[in-house]
Design an enzyme around this catalytic site. Structure first.
Site, PDB file in Angstrom:
ATOM      1  N   HIS A 280       0.860  -1.189   0.000  1.00 55.51           N
ATOM      2  CA  HIS A 280       0.000   0.000   0.000  1.00 55.51           C
ATOM      3  C   HIS A 280       0.890   1.231   0.000  1.00 55.51           C
ATOM      4  O   HIS A 280       1.910   1.273   0.687  1.00 55.51           O
ATOM      5  CB  HIS A 280      -0.897   0.005   1.240  1.00 55.51           C
TER       6      HIS A 280
ATOM      7  N   ARG B 279      -0.653  12.522  -0.093  1.00 56.39           N
ATOM      8  CA  ARG B 279      -1.758  13.446  -0.333  1.00 56.39           C
ATOM      9  C   ARG B 279      -1.414  14.834   0.206  1.00 56.39           C
ATOM     10  O   ARG B 279      -0.549  14.985   1.076  1.00 56.39           O
ATOM     11  CB  ARG B 279      -3.023  12.927   0.351  1.00 56.39           C
TER      12      ARG B 279
ATOM     13  N   HIS C 131      -8.881  -5.972  16.939  1.00 58.12           N
ATOM     14  CA  HIS C 131      -9.708  -7.139  17.287  1.00 58.12           C
ATOM     15  C   HIS C 131      -8.994  -8.457  16.999  1.00 58.12           C
ATOM     16  O   HIS C 131      -9.412  -9.509  17.483  1.00 58.12           O
ATOM     17  CB  HIS C 131     -11.060  -7.078  16.562  1.00 58.12           C
TER      18      HIS C 131
END
Length: 280
Positions: free
Chosen positions: A118, A122, A181
């Site tokens: 990834h 920006r 989680h």
């Protein structure tokens, strides 16, 4: 959308230039593998929630022999942030007007030995102006050599600008790319930074170097592993790992939320999801 100022135009132009170079390199890798796969580009426009033209972008997508699915998106959007979402965006609490331009890339690979990746950089404008982004490596089957080379390349880019950047931004990535989680990290990390404001020229130069570092190291890792043999068990491991990746992007990823909250193109926003995944 209002005409771009010189900083906004410079950032948009760079992100589009970086997109072109990355896509050309990825297509070259497909040629080396005997594939004729190429990127398919889909322009999209955005209507601001208040009804005005809110900019748009181009989704680039390729499915090939080496890159099972890779998306390279660029967008330039502006308008006003809706409702309470503005309170969560740096500099938008008092005034919800915003501008954002950037590049976002996610690659899911056919060979489980080739790391997924990834990368996103920006430039955002609210009442403040800042750069953000980074890159992180996500191998289903990690190799210490690949991890070290990836981090060393990013560290060198950081060190050219500030000796504190790499350790700070590496920790930020470790903390951010974590699945609470599951109590596991999404991959082997990289760098992540946000709210880099103040000196536009210096911060823009750093952001360009992050893009250059990614372009230098990731294709090299792909070429290192793309012809490596793999087993059915390796593929099962890859698909289960992709399930964890999808969980993070749908539950925790701030970029996904920003795109959805600002009325971006759904296909471009969710291009980060893998083409196949499994949960056992």
């Amino acid at each position: 959308m209002e005409p771009l100022d010189s900083q906004q135009l410079a950032a948009r132009t760079w992100f589009e230039h970086l997109r072109d170079r990355i896509c050309a390199e990825f297509e070259a890798i497909e040629r080396e593998a005997g594939s004729d796969a190429r990127f398919d580009y889909s322009p999209w426009d955005r209507v601001d929630w208040a009804g005005g033209h809110g900019g748009g972008g181009v989704r680039g997508l390729m499915k090939g022999r080496v890159f099972e699915k890779v998306g390279v998106n660029v967008s330039t959007v502006a308008g006003t942030l809706e409702g309470g979402f503005a309170q969560s965006i740096h500099g938008a609490a008092e005034n919800p007007a915003f501008f954002a331009t950037g590049i976002s890339l996610v690659a899911h690979m056919a060979n489980p030995h080739v790391p997924a990746v990834h990368m996103n950089t920006r430039f955002l404008v609210t009442t403040k102006r800042w750069f953000g982004g980074g890159a992180d490596l996500n191998p289903p089957i990690p190799y210490d050599e690949d991890t070290a080379d990836f981090h060393q390349t990013l560290a060198a880019a950081c060190d050219r600008h500030d000796p504190d950047h790499y350790l700070r931004f590496k920790k930020w990535a470790d903390d951010y790319f974590f699945i609470p989680h599951r109590n596991v990290h999404r991959g082997v990390g990289g760098i992540f930074y946000d709210h880099l404001e103040g000196d536009f020229d210096a911060n823009f130069a750093f952001t360009r170097d992050v893009g250059e570092a990614f372009l230098a190291i990731y294709p090299a890792l792909v070429r290192r592993r793309m012809n490596q043999d793999f087993t059915d068990a390796d593929r099962v491991r890859q698909l289960e790992w992709r399930g964890r990746y999808a969980e993070f992007n749908l539950v925790y990823d701030r970029g996904t939320l920003f795109g959805l909250k600002t009325g971006g193109n759904i296909d471009a926003i969710l291009m980060s999801l893998p083409p196949m995944a499994s949960w056992s």
